[in-house]
Design an enzyme around this catalytic site. Structure first.
Site, PDB file in Angstrom:
ATOM      1  N   ASP A  67      30.823  38.984  33.252  1.00  0.00           N
ATOM      2  CA  ASP A  67      30.898  37.971  34.308  1.00  0.00           C
ATOM      3  C   ASP A  67      29.517  37.564  34.806  1.00  0.00           C
ATOM      4  O   ASP A  67      28.522  38.231  34.529  1.00  0.00           O
ATOM      5  CB  ASP A  67      31.768  38.469  35.482  1.00  0.00           C
ATOM      6  CG  ASP A  67      31.574  39.949  35.787  1.00  0.00           C
ATOM      7  OD1 ASP A  67      30.516  40.495  35.438  1.00  0.00           O
ATOM      8  OD2 ASP A  67      32.477  40.562  36.368  1.00  0.00           O
ATOM      9  N   ASN A 137      39.877  47.434  44.351  1.00  0.00           N
ATOM     10  CA  ASN A 137      41.200  46.793  44.347  1.00  0.00           C
ATOM     11  C   ASN A 137      41.805  46.733  42.949  1.00  0.00           C
ATOM     12  O   ASN A 137      42.778  46.022  42.719  1.00  0.00           O
ATOM     13  CB  ASN A 137      41.092  45.375  44.938  1.00  0.00           C
ATOM     14  CG  ASN A 137      40.127  44.495  44.144  1.00  0.00           C
ATOM     15  OD1 ASN A 137      39.619  44.895  43.093  1.00  0.00           O
ATOM     16  ND2 ASN A 137      39.884  43.281  44.634  1.00  0.00           N
ATOM     17  N   HIS A 139      40.295  45.576  40.222  1.00  0.00           N
ATOM     18  CA  HIS A 139      39.844  44.493  39.347  1.00  0.00           C
ATOM     19  C   HIS A 139      39.020  45.015  38.180  1.00  0.00           C
ATOM     20  O   HIS A 139      38.381  46.065  38.273  1.00  0.00           O
ATOM     21  CB  HIS A 139      39.114  43.383  40.131  1.00  0.00           C
ATOM     22  CG  HIS A 139      37.724  43.686  40.583  1.00  0.00           C
ATOM     23  ND1 HIS A 139      37.146  43.075  41.679  1.00  0.00           N
ATOM     24  CD2 HIS A 139      36.755  44.518  40.113  1.00  0.00           C
ATOM     25  CE1 HIS A 139      35.913  43.513  41.834  1.00  0.00           C
ATOM     26  NE2 HIS A 139      35.648  44.398  40.894  1.00  0.00           N
ATOM     27  N   GLU A 144      40.604  39.444  39.853  1.00  0.00           N
ATOM     28  CA  GLU A 144      41.080  40.009  41.106  1.00  0.00           C
ATOM     29  C   GLU A 144      42.600  40.169  41.059  1.00  0.00           C
ATOM     30  O   GLU A 144      43.271  39.569  40.209  1.00  0.00           O
ATOM     31  CB  GLU A 144      40.703  39.062  42.261  1.00  0.00           C
ATOM     32  CG  GLU A 144      39.203  38.805  42.404  1.00  0.00           C
ATOM     33  CD  GLU A 144      38.437  39.985  43.017  1.00  0.00           C
ATOM     34  OE1 GLU A 144      38.807  41.147  42.775  1.00  0.00           O
ATOM     35  OE2 GLU A 144      37.445  39.736  43.727  1.00  0.00           O
TER      36      GLU A 144
HETATM   37  C1  F6R Z   1      30.817  43.995  36.923  1.00  0.00           C
HETATM   38  C2  F6R Z   1      32.252  43.823  37.083  1.00  0.00           C
HETATM   39  C3  F6R Z   1      33.048  44.533  38.131  1.00  0.00           C
HETATM   40  C4  F6R Z   1      32.570  45.942  38.452  1.00  0.00           C
HETATM   41  C5  F6R Z   1      33.390  46.535  39.584  1.00  0.00           C
HETATM   42  C6  F6R Z   1      32.874  47.899  40.006  1.00  0.00           C
HETATM   43  O1  F6R Z   1      30.302  43.189  35.877  1.00  0.00           O
HETATM   44  O2  F6R Z   1      32.776  43.059  36.362  1.00  0.00           O
HETATM   45  O3  F6R Z   1      34.396  44.585  37.727  1.00  0.00           O
HETATM   46  O4  F6R Z   1      32.676  46.745  37.313  1.00  0.00           O
HETATM   47  O5  F6R Z   1      33.346  45.682  40.699  1.00  0.00           O
HETATM   48  O6  F6R Z   1      31.595  47.756  40.547  1.00  0.00           O
HETATM   49  P1  F6R Z   1      30.716  49.034  40.951  1.00  0.00           P
HETATM   50  O7  F6R Z   1      30.394  49.739  39.675  1.00  0.00           O
HETATM   51  O8  F6R Z   1      29.505  48.453  41.609  1.00  0.00           O
HETATM   52  O9  F6R Z   1      31.566  49.850  41.857  1.00  0.00           O
END
Ligand code: F6R
Length: 269
Positions: A67, A137, A139, A144
């Site tokens: 992303d 959550n 994702h 989301e």
């Molecule tokens: C990052 C992404 C997100 C993260 C998720 C966890 O490219 O796509 O799905 O993997 O938000 O983020 P952290 O590791 O910061 O808790």
């Protein structure tokens, strides 16, 4: 789904790096799907160390990130391109021209980015190993809760919870985008292998939804239950809400014994 519970976040990084290396041994030209965020930082650091030591090389590999924010000025230090350069690309021997993120050029219609990105992934032969984190959550990428399980790369609106979790990375007076372009869940599911990392107690509920919950768009990571080759690497804290923990430990020990006898799991491809 293989669930591997390790002592702490360092062990998760070391174990994850070993799986990336195993992939590169079998296929030096592997196509990787990369994630950003706090969780994979230690993995990237470990891989960079291994590269410096001459144990691994990314020189023939290609990458596609999950992303990228939409609307950040080019060269913003908050972009996921900047994160990947800082944490990984500039520390290893990967060819910068072989690194891809779903970026939208200034003035470009963001709706065109997704189909183009999907075509690039297809042309590269598809993703061999997708690395994922997981949001509080549930994702994956920026899919989301309520994202279609059949979604492809597209523009997504971030939830207030995700905005809040990521606000730590932005200064108070800095623009924090509310939109991002993310691989879809169907895009992620097409990767040949998936390695999801989760550490810390704040992820325990999402991990329980991923591993033991119903398959539901309200926990997008639960779609991974339908993928044939997923490895989930957890530290103790992230595994704390799993009900069948003893079974995962047992199955991991049995699988490891099989692999020691018959070779590592990538060799079967
Ligand atoms: C990052 C992404 C997100 C993260 C998720 C966890 O490219 O796509 O799905 O993997 O938000 O983020 P952290 O590791 O910061 O808790």
């Amino acid at each position: 789904m293989e669930v591997v519970i390790l002592k702490d976040a360092d062990d998760v990084a070391v174990h994850g790096a070993a799986l990336v290396e195993a992939m590169l041994r079998v296929k030096p030209q592997a196509v990787f799907g990369f994630a950003t965020g706090g969780t994979p930082r230690a993995l990237y650091r470990r891989l960079a160390e291994r590269q410096r030591a001459g144990e691994v090389s990314f020189s023939r590999s290609t990458s596609f990130n999950l992303d990228e924010y939409l609307g950040l000025p080019p060269d913003s230090p908050q972009s996921y391109r900047a994160y990947m350069r800082r944490e990984f690309f500039d520390r290893v021997d990967i060819d910068p021209a072989a690194t891809h993120l779903p970026e939208c050029a200034p003035g470009e219609d963001p709706q065109r980015v997704g189909p183009r990105y999907e075509a690039m992934i297809r042309e590269a032969g598809g993703i061999d190993l997708q690395i994922l984190g997981i949001g509080h959550n549930g994702h994956i990428g920026f899919n989301e809760p309520s994202s279609s399980l059949a979604s492809r790369t597209r523009v997504k609106t971030l939830t207030p919870r995700t905005l809040e979790a990521n606000s730590r990375l932005f200064d108070d007076d800095e623009f924090q985008p509310r939109l991002a372009i993310t691989m879809g869940i169907a895009t992620i599911m097409e990767a040949r292998r998936i390695l999801l990392l989760a550490t810390g107690e704040a992820k325990a509920a999402a991990v329980a939804g991923l591993v033991e919950g119903p398959v539901t768009a309200m926990c997008p990571a639960s779609a991974l239950q339908l993928h044939e080759r997923v490895t989930v690497l957890l530290d103790e804290a992230a595994a704390a809400k799993l009900r069948h923990r003893a079974y995962y430990d047992l199955a991991y020990r049995e699988n490891r014994a099989l692999k020691e006898r018959f070779g590592d799991f990538y060799a079967a491809d």
